[in-house]
Design a protein around this motif. Structure first.
Motif, short mmCIF file in Angstrom:
data_model
loop_
_atom_site.label_atom_id
_atom_site.label_comp_id
_atom_site.label_asym_id
_atom_site.label_seq_id
_atom_site.Cartn_x
_atom_site.Cartn_y
_atom_site.Cartn_z
N ASP A 1 0.74 -1.16 0.05
CA ASP A 1 -0.11 -0.06 0.05
C ASP A 1 0.79 1.23 -0.16
O ASP A 1 0.42 2.24 0.26
CB ASP A 1 -0.96 -0.21 1.31
N LEU A 2 2.23 1.21 -0.19
CA LEU A 2 3.13 2.29 -0.43
C LEU A 2 3.45 2.87 -1.74
O LEU A 2 3.53 1.93 -2.55
CB LEU A 2 4.29 1.81 0.52
N GLU A 3 3.25 4.08 -2.00
CA GLU A 3 3.90 4.53 -3.32
C GLU A 3 5.22 5.10 -3.14
O GLU A 3 5.53 5.92 -2.28
CB GLU A 3 2.78 5.73 -3.58
N VAL A 4 5.93 4.61 -3.92
CA VAL A 4 7.46 5.05 -3.90
C VAL A 4 7.45 6.63 -4.64
O VAL A 4 7.13 6.48 -5.85
CB VAL A 4 8.49 4.26 -4.58
N VAL A 5 7.74 7.80 -3.80
CA VAL A 5 7.77 9.07 -4.43
C VAL A 5 9.19 9.55 -4.69
O VAL A 5 9.39 10.43 -5.41
CB VAL A 5 7.00 9.91 -3.63
N ALA A 6 10.19 8.81 -4.24
CA ALA A 6 11.74 9.41 -4.44
C ALA A 6 12.55 8.54 -3.84
O ALA A 6 12.37 7.41 -3.13
CB ALA A 6 11.74 10.68 -3.46
N PHE A 7 13.77 8.76 -4.00
CA PHE A 7 15.08 7.91 -3.78
C PHE A 7 16.07 8.93 -3.19
O PHE A 7 15.99 9.98 -3.39
CB PHE A 7 15.68 7.08 -5.10
N LYS B 1 12.11 8.97 -10.65
CA LYS B 1 11.59 9.29 -9.30
C LYS B 1 12.78 10.42 -9.20
O LYS B 1 14.14 10.34 -9.25
CB LYS B 1 11.50 8.54 -8.33
N PRO B 2 12.25 11.64 -8.22
CA PRO B 2 13.46 12.39 -7.68
C PRO B 2 14.57 11.52 -6.78
O PRO B 2 14.16 10.67 -6.00
CB PRO B 2 12.78 13.45 -6.83
N LEU B 3 15.56 12.06 -7.14
CA LEU B 3 16.67 11.64 -6.36
C LEU B 3 17.69 12.72 -5.52
O LEU B 3 18.15 13.60 -6.09
CB LEU B 3 17.98 10.81 -7.17
N ILE B 4 17.22 12.50 -4.08
CA ILE B 4 17.55 13.71 -3.29
C ILE B 4 18.83 13.28 -2.21
O ILE B 4 18.81 11.98 -1.89
CB ILE B 4 16.47 14.04 -2.40
N PRO B 5 19.80 14.09 -2.32
CA PRO B 5 20.85 13.70 -1.54
C PRO B 5 20.55 13.61 0.21
O PRO B 5 19.41 14.36 0.64
CB PRO B 5 21.78 14.88 -1.48
#
Length: 149
Positions: A27-33, A48-52
């Motif tokens: 039930d989880l949506e992956v929104v970023a890494f 998906k966005p890749l954020i430090p």
């Protein structure tokens, strides 16, 4: 319908697998890494966005997003353990994944940040600690305990 939002820590093969399983069987949506700053080579991973990691809580605060540390068992799990602790220290709830294609009883106790793939037979009274990876096709006998990391 996806009810929770998830950031995955990692950009390797395990992170790709975690993305697939969470997106297709949870039930989880992956929104970023996220990853350590020195490993960021692009602004996106799997579209998906890749954020430090040093600034992840500014864009995806722990009050609104869960995290899953998707790193392998390198150095006897010590790297995954270190990043698990870092994510916890930032205040993230660390989501676990248990494949719906496994068999387990309703008394199963599983810690956070576990990654349990398909075709498990997990008997009654099994306890699995935090930050544990269990690859496909295992039998965990009744009363077994797998400790953290």
């Amino acid at each position: 319908m996806k009810t929770k939002k998830l950031v995955i820590f990692g950009t390797g093969e395990i992170a790709e697998l975690a993305h697939f399983y969470f997106e297709n069987d949870s039930d989880l949506e992956v929104v970023a890494f996220t990853a350590d700053d020195k490993y960021i080579k692009s602004n996106f991973f799997l579209n998906k966005p890749l954020i430090p990691f040093s600034v992840i809580e500014n864009k995806f605060p722990p009050s609104k997003f869960n995290m899953h540390v998707a790193l392998s068992y390198n150095k006897l799990n010590s790297i995954r353990k270190s990043k698990y602790i870092s994510a916890k220290n930032k205040g993230y709830n660390l989501s676990s994944y248990i494949s719906s294609k496994s068999f387990f009883w309703n008394d199963l106790q599983v810690g956070d940040n576990c990654f349990i793939l398909e075709n498990q037979t997990i008997q009654p009274t099994v306890k699995i600690g935090n930050n544990v990876m269990i690859w496909s096709g295992n039998h965990l006998g009744h009363g077994s305990y797998i400790s953290d990391h």
